[in-house]
Design a protein around this motif. Structure first.
Motif, short mmCIF file in Angstrom:
data_model
loop_
_atom_site.label_atom_id
_atom_site.label_comp_id
_atom_site.label_asym_id
_atom_site.label_seq_id
_atom_site.Cartn_x
_atom_site.Cartn_y
_atom_site.Cartn_z
N ASP A 178 1.35 13.18 -3.55
CA ASP A 178 1.14 13.06 -2.24
C ASP A 178 -0.41 12.69 -1.87
O ASP A 178 -0.54 12.08 -0.91
CB ASP A 178 1.49 14.45 -1.20
N VAL A 179 -1.42 12.95 -2.64
CA VAL A 179 -2.60 13.02 -2.35
C VAL A 179 -3.28 12.99 -3.74
O VAL A 179 -2.94 13.61 -4.76
CB VAL A 179 -3.29 14.37 -1.70
N ALA A 180 -4.35 12.15 -3.82
CA ALA A 180 -4.95 11.93 -4.95
C ALA A 180 -6.41 11.80 -4.63
O ALA A 180 -7.17 11.47 -3.55
CB ALA A 180 -4.67 10.44 -5.75
N VAL A 181 -7.24 12.18 -5.66
CA VAL A 181 -8.95 12.18 -5.37
C VAL A 181 -9.25 10.91 -6.04
O VAL A 181 -9.21 10.65 -7.08
CB VAL A 181 -9.42 13.46 -6.05
N LEU A 182 -9.65 10.02 -5.11
CA LEU A 182 -9.85 8.51 -5.67
C LEU A 182 -11.70 8.30 -5.24
O LEU A 182 -12.30 8.86 -4.30
CB LEU A 182 -9.16 7.75 -5.13
N GLN A 183 -11.75 7.22 -5.90
CA GLN A 183 -13.26 6.72 -5.67
C GLN A 183 -12.86 5.10 -5.19
O GLN A 183 -12.22 4.67 -5.36
CB GLN A 183 -14.14 6.62 -6.96
N GLU A 184 -14.12 4.59 -4.62
CA GLU A 184 -14.12 3.14 -4.17
C GLU A 184 -14.00 2.46 -5.51
O GLU A 184 -14.76 2.97 -6.64
CB GLU A 184 -15.17 2.80 -3.34
N PRO A 185 -13.47 1.00 -5.86
CA PRO A 185 -12.84 0.42 -4.80
C PRO A 185 -11.43 0.84 -4.48
O PRO A 185 -10.79 0.30 -3.56
CB PRO A 185 -13.01 -1.03 -5.22
N HIS A 186 -11.02 1.64 -5.35
CA HIS A 186 -9.42 2.12 -5.02
C HIS A 186 -9.24 2.43 -3.66
O HIS A 186 -8.14 2.19 -3.38
CB HIS A 186 -9.47 2.97 -6.42
N VAL A 187 -9.93 3.37 -3.09
CA VAL A 187 -9.80 3.71 -1.61
C VAL A 187 -9.55 2.61 -0.80
O VAL A 187 -8.37 2.64 -0.23
CB VAL A 187 -10.84 4.75 -1.20
N THR A 188 -10.50 1.84 -0.54
CA THR A 188 -10.21 0.55 0.07
C THR A 188 -9.14 -0.12 -0.23
O THR A 188 -8.31 -0.68 0.71
CB THR A 188 -11.66 -0.12 0.06
N ARG A 189 -8.87 -0.24 -1.39
CA ARG A 189 -7.86 -1.16 -1.69
C ARG A 189 -6.62 -0.71 -1.41
O ARG A 189 -5.38 -1.28 -0.88
CB ARG A 189 -7.96 -1.63 -3.33
N LEU A 190 -6.19 0.71 -1.64
CA LEU A 190 -4.97 1.30 -1.37
C LEU A 190 -4.61 1.56 0.12
O LEU A 190 -3.57 1.01 0.51
CB LEU A 190 -4.94 2.60 -2.01
N VAL A 191 -5.80 1.49 1.02
CA VAL A 191 -5.83 1.40 2.48
C VAL A 191 -5.09 -0.06 2.86
O VAL A 191 -4.42 0.07 3.83
CB VAL A 191 -6.92 1.84 3.01
N GLN A 192 -5.82 -0.80 2.28
CA GLN A 192 -5.70 -2.36 2.98
C GLN A 192 -4.33 -2.78 2.18
O GLN A 192 -3.58 -3.49 3.28
CB GLN A 192 -6.59 -3.18 2.51
N GLN A 193 -4.02 -2.56 1.32
CA GLN A 193 -2.66 -3.29 0.53
C GLN A 193 -1.59 -2.40 0.91
O GLN A 193 -0.46 -3.16 0.94
CB GLN A 193 -2.82 -3.08 -0.92
N ILE A 194 -1.53 -1.23 0.74
CA ILE A 194 -0.27 -0.49 0.86
C ILE A 194 -0.14 0.61 2.19
O ILE A 194 0.64 1.35 2.24
CB ILE A 194 0.27 0.36 -0.31
N GLY A 195 -1.15 0.73 2.96
CA GLY A 195 -1.15 1.74 3.95
C GLY A 195 -1.41 3.07 3.52
O GLY A 195 -0.95 3.84 4.39
N ALA A 196 -2.13 3.17 2.50
CA ALA A 196 -2.50 4.80 2.19
C ALA A 196 -3.85 5.04 3.22
O ALA A 196 -4.14 4.22 3.98
CB ALA A 196 -3.06 4.78 0.48
N SER A 197 -4.08 6.41 3.17
CA SER A 197 -5.34 6.84 4.20
C SER A 197 -5.89 7.93 3.55
O SER A 197 -5.41 8.69 2.71
CB SER A 197 -4.21 7.41 5.48
N THR A 198 -6.95 7.93 4.41
CA THR A 198 -7.99 9.01 3.68
C THR A 198 -7.76 10.17 4.68
O THR A 198 -7.15 10.10 5.80
CB THR A 198 -9.51 8.45 3.83
N ILE A 199 -7.95 11.41 4.10
CA ILE A 199 -7.71 12.44 5.05
C ILE A 199 -8.88 12.65 5.99
O ILE A 199 -10.06 12.30 6.01
CB ILE A 199 -7.96 13.77 3.98
N ALA A 200 -8.30 12.64 7.22
CA ALA A 200 -9.16 12.70 8.53
C ALA A 200 -10.33 13.75 8.77
O ALA A 200 -10.97 13.66 9.64
CB ALA A 200 -8.24 12.42 9.83
N ASP A 201 -9.83 14.84 8.14
CA ASP A 201 -10.72 16.17 8.48
C ASP A 201 -12.50 15.86 7.88
O ASP A 201 -12.75 15.36 6.84
CB ASP A 201 -10.23 17.40 7.38
#
Length: 324
Positions: A178-201
């Motif tokens: 459900d949740v993974a601890v990631l770094q760039e560039p994977h964060v941006t790629r997954l948000v853009q490519q598949i609609g993943a999201s960073t935790i908003a807190d």
């Protein structure tokens, strides 16, 4: 030749002036093997021009995470390594002391908690019951523990899914976590490519500063030729980091857009989220390292706590002060 002249000639042959401090000359043919991650160091030295100032036979094999680097260190295949904040602690706890020669810190962590597509998390407390990636010995470990601490949770309140660093992006893509601890560039790629999201807190970006270490194999430190090569490499790397701080757009274009093949607009977003890199001496790095040790010990991830001072060597503090 007068004795005094001979002494001065010998001294001049064994010392050179670099970055404002005297350092040992690197004997010809000295090999230095440095573990890199995401080819960050290689690109940093190349983009800044500092690679031209390194006289050792430098090798920069690329690794995916601290556990793999530790295995190579134990096998004697590496001299020094650029690793996240947890690997030196776990190595020492397991009986392998790899002295830290320099601390690299950013005001904010480069790690992000990323949720799979279809899952939105607005508060760290919502991690309860979720399947969360877990990599013991990686810098991601203490980041996750502190996120849970801030929410009043522990590791027992989530389902830990042991993974390798290289498997994290696919784990989010396939929704095996459900949740993974990631770094760039994977964060941006997954948000853009598949609609993943960073935790908003907003607390998620204030958990810990971004901390990396350069640690060394004791046998390499004891070798005078390698010791000189390490000093040279460290000075070049610090100057390269200062260059990247002062030339962020050029660095982003070279590394993220050019090497990582990230779109220019996403590169801009990455740079905007990153704090500057700052190198610290052993004295400056010890207090935060102690905090990390205590976090892991309190979570039951270390057999016992220990004094952070024993993890550092001050051998290269003069190099750090001169180069930064």
């Amino acid at each position: 030749m007068p004795a005094q002249t001979t002494f001065l000639t010998t001294l001049a042959a064994t010392l050179f002036f670099a970055g404002g401090a005297l350092a040992e000359a690197v004997p010809a043919g000295t090999k230095l093997v440095v573990a890199d991650q995401s080819e960050f160091i290689r690109n940093l030295l190349d983009a800044s021009g500092e690679d031209d100032k390194i006289t050792s036979d430098l090798e920069l094999p690329n690794f995916a995470g601290g556990p793999a680097i530790l295995e190579a260190m134990r096998a004697g295949a590496l001299d020094i390594a650029y690793v996240g904040d947890t690997p030196p602690i776990q190595a020492r706890a397991s009986g392998t002391l790899l002295p830290i020669i320099a601390t690299v810190q950013r005001e904010k962590s480069e790690y992000h908690l990323v949720a799979r597509p279809g899952l939105k998390i607005d508060d760290l407390a919502q991690l309860r019951g979720k399947r969360v990636s877990y990599i013991e010995g990686s810098g991601r470990q203490v980041f996750l523990i502190e996120a849970l601490n801030r929410a009043g949770l522990t590791l027992k309140d989530v389902t830990l899914v042991p993974l390798r660093v290289a498997d994290l992006p696919d784990a989010i893509r396939t929704q095996s976590v459900d949740v993974a601890v990631l770094q760039e560039p994977h964060v941006t790629r997954l948000v853009q490519q598949i609609g993943a999201s960073t935790i908003a807190d907003p607390r998620e970006r204030e958990l810990l500063p971004g901390t990396w270490y350069i640690y060394a194999r004791p046998d390499a430190l004891a070798d005078p030729a390698k010791h000189a090569a390490i000093a040279e490499f460290l000075g070049a790397t610090i100057r390269a980091a200062e260059w990247s701080n002062e030339n962020r757009d050029e660095w982003g274009k070279d590394y993220y857009t050019g090497f990582q093949r990230i779109a220019p607009e996403d590169t801009a977003a990455i740079l905007a989220s990153q704090s500057l890199m700052q190198f610290q001496t052993s004295v400056e790095g010890i207090p935060h390292h102690q905090r990390l040790i205590d976090i892991l010990a309190q979570a039951g991830e270390l057999p016992e706590t220990f004094d952070a001072k024993g993890s550092f060597t001050a051998d290269f503090d003069p190099v750090i002060k001169a180069a930064r």
